[in-house]
Design a protein around this motif. Structure first.
Motif, short mmCIF file in Angstrom:
data_model
loop_
_atom_site.label_atom_id
_atom_site.label_comp_id
_atom_site.label_asym_id
_atom_site.label_seq_id
_atom_site.Cartn_x
_atom_site.Cartn_y
_atom_site.Cartn_z
N ARG A 71 0.83 -1.21 0.00
CA ARG A 71 0.00 0.00 0.00
C ARG A 71 0.87 1.26 0.00
O ARG A 71 0.56 2.25 -0.67
N SER A 72 1.96 1.25 0.74
CA SER A 72 2.85 2.41 0.78
C SER A 72 3.50 2.66 -0.57
O SER A 72 3.63 3.82 -1.02
N GLU A 73 3.89 1.59 -1.26
CA GLU A 73 4.48 1.73 -2.60
C GLU A 73 3.45 2.28 -3.58
O GLU A 73 3.78 3.14 -4.42
N ARG A 74 2.23 1.81 -3.50
CA ARG A 74 1.18 2.30 -4.41
C ARG A 74 0.92 3.80 -4.15
O ARG A 74 0.76 4.58 -5.10
N LEU A 75 0.88 4.18 -2.90
CA LEU A 75 0.69 5.60 -2.58
C LEU A 75 1.85 6.43 -3.12
O LEU A 75 1.64 7.52 -3.67
N ALA A 76 3.07 5.92 -2.98
CA ALA A 76 4.24 6.65 -3.47
C ALA A 76 4.16 6.86 -4.98
O ALA A 76 4.41 7.97 -5.48
N ARG A 77 3.80 5.81 -5.71
CA ARG A 77 3.73 5.94 -7.17
C ARG A 77 2.65 6.94 -7.57
O ARG A 77 2.84 7.72 -8.53
N SER A 78 1.53 6.95 -6.87
CA SER A 78 0.47 7.90 -7.20
C SER A 78 0.86 9.33 -6.83
O SER A 78 0.54 10.28 -7.56
N LEU A 79 1.53 9.52 -5.70
CA LEU A 79 2.00 10.86 -5.34
C LEU A 79 2.98 11.38 -6.38
O LEU A 79 2.97 12.58 -6.72
N GLN A 80 3.78 10.49 -6.92
CA GLN A 80 4.74 10.88 -7.94
C GLN A 80 4.05 11.27 -9.24
O GLN A 80 4.35 12.32 -9.83
#
Length: 520
Positions: A71-80
């Motif tokens: 979930r943290s990786e998915r959030l990071a990619r979306s923030l990017q």
């Protein structure tokens, strides 16, 4: 730090226990590539124990290390992709203790951006100043704080809890690679005297800092920990770092309620509690459960332990209280064990392994045991300076804590108060904390604050603010007579004010500027 000490400590706490060779290699590779920041620590934990429960969250229930990382990786990619967050940017996080806060901090670190942890007690006006001074591009916040966003600059993007879930669900299918720089965690100073400053936390360079702490505070791999201290605060954030490094299960609650905490400690079989001192005080005010929690460690920091709080807590819940004295700037200075606190309930303990501590006079010279001076500290985790470009005074590689203290003949540290709290009354140096600790021992007193206030005749004088337990009575002259019996005349507070509660910020510190003043 000496390798033998580090290996022996990590072994004793279960960190070097053998495991699957494939997972061990993956674990070490995660640390090699991503470092010892929160993102790297989560990756190594997920690599070694992917199915172990990382978080117990009120909203989401139990969350494994692998799911938390995903979930943290998915959030990071979306923030990017959606908000353009890049390495070196600053992202504000305004949230209580829950899974979303953890995911946000980790996601920001995965991108090499800086997390600015915002005190949930800040007003909208203070938040607007912080956003401008810290040059925030995005603020991730709990929905309950939406009304505080209205004063933010127009170009600051907002992500509430619903937006957070949308970003996780709609993440692009791209690969995250280690960023060109480590993201920093910026902790805001308490702001008890005004708008808080941003302090840049150093990223650990290895296992040394962890070994220093767990040598004195007996944390073990796989412990079940409740982090009651706010994670936006240095102590709560440090607890999260310890937990990920040791692949522990963290229990979180959005709001502190002493009865709820006791129930959760028992229900989730927590052996460790991270708290601030006032939380232990509140826990003592509710009836203890018939089924006592299996606590082995109640680790506190963030403010001084008042009076005999530590011994009263241990009388009920066992020899479990560990008191870490430090600050946002110096990280830690000393740790008091249960044995130390039994002997001297207000002691700050002794420096852990690898930490230097000196008591210096105003000229920078060491003072003899028992004499009060300025507390200076050196360790691996001194902060990297304020975001304004300023720092704190240093002497010989040791940093000024801003506190005054003394060391007794047996080597125990005692903090006598802030340098700017000491008053001069009629030519005599007076430490408010000394009188505060004395009054805290009165059985009628629930909580107390003592501060210096202006005085036309003596320059300054003491004022005492007391909150009594329900049904108790005490008058001002009795308070003065009690102090007169045990302290010098210049320590007797002329002003004794009874209040229904003391003003505190979200980390439990008393906000002195909000205490009512008598005219001098």
């Amino acid at each position: 730090m000496e390798l033998p000490f580090m290996v022996a400590t990590l072994t004793r706490r279960g960190m070097l226990k053998p495991g699957s060779p494939i997972r061990l290699v993956s674990q070490l590779n995660a640390l090699r590539r991503w470092g010892f920041n929160l993102a790297g620590e989560l990756r190594q934990a997920a690599a070694r124990d992917p199915d172990r429960i990382a978080l117990v969250d009120e909203q989401y229930g139990e969350i494994s290390y692998q799911l938390l990382l995903t979930r943290s990786e998915r959030l990071a990619r979306s923030l990017q992709r959606t908000h353009g967050v890049r390495s070196g940017d600053r992202v504000g996080v305004l949230a209580r203790n829950h899974c979303g806060l953890i995911e946000a901090i980790v996601a920001i670190a995965l991108l090499g951006a800086d997390s600015v942890l915002i005190n949930t007690g800040l007003s909208g006006a203070q938040l607007a100043v912080v956003a401008e001074e810290q040059q925030l591009g995005v603020v991730i916040h709990d929905t309950e704080f939406t009304d505080r966003m209205v004063g933010l600059p127009a170009d600051v993007r907002r992500v509430d809890e619903r937006g957070h879930e949308e970003l996780v669900a709609g993440a692009p299918d791209t690969e995250l690679t280690p960023p060109p720089r480590d993201g920093r965690t910026i902790v805001l100073t308490s702001g008890t005297t005004g708008v808080p400053k941003g302090a840049q936390r150093r990223v650990p360079g290895g296992f040394g800092p962890l070994a220093s702490i767990i040598d004195r505070i007996p944390l073990h791999v796989g412990d079940r920990m409740m982090i009651a201290a706010p994670i936006f605060h240095t102590w709560g954030y440090a607890a999260l770092q310890f937990a990920f490094a040791m692949r522990s299960t963290v229990v979180l609650q959005r709001r502190f309620d002493p009865a709820d905490v006791l129930r959760a400690l028992t229900r989730h079989r927590c052996t460790v509690l991270f708290a601030v001192p006032v939380m232990l005080q509140r826990i003592l005010e509710v009836p203890p459960p018939a089924d006592r929690p299996p606590l082995k460690v109640a680790a506190v920091s963030g403010s001084a332990l008042p009076g005999a709080l530590a011994t009263r807590f241990m009388d009920l819940y066992g020899e479990v209280v560990y008191n870490l004295y430090g600050s946002t700037e110096v990280s830690w200075a000393s740790i008091a064990t249960p044995a130390d606190l039994r002997r001297a309930p207000t002691t700050a303990g002794r420096p852990p392994h690898g930490t230097q501590l000196s008591i210096l006079d105003r000229y920078g010279n060491p003072v003899p045991p028992g004499k009060v001076g300025r507390i200076f500290v050196g360790n691996e985790m001194l902060f990297e300076g304020y975001t304004s470009g300023t720092s704190r005074e240093s002497q010989g590689g040791l940093m000024d804590t801003g506190d005054l203290g003394h060391i007794d003949p047996d080597g125990l540290l005692f903090v006598d108060g802030r340098q700017d709290d000491m008053i001069v009354s009629g030519g005599e140096n007076v430490f408010p904390s000394e009188v505060e600790n004395l009054l805290a021992e009165l059985p009628q007193v629930r909580e107390v604050a003592v501060i210096g206030v202006p005085d036309h005749e003596y320059g300054q004088r003491l004022a005492a603010y007391l909150v009594l337990h329900p049904g108790e009575q005490l008058d001002a002259e009795a308070v003065r007579e009690y102090v007169r019996r045990y302290r010098a005349r210049f320590s007797v507070p002329r002003d004794v004010i009874f209040l229904p509660f003391l003003p505190r910020n979200a980390t439990g510190k008393i906000v002195a500027r909000d205490l009512p003043r008598h005219q001098p």
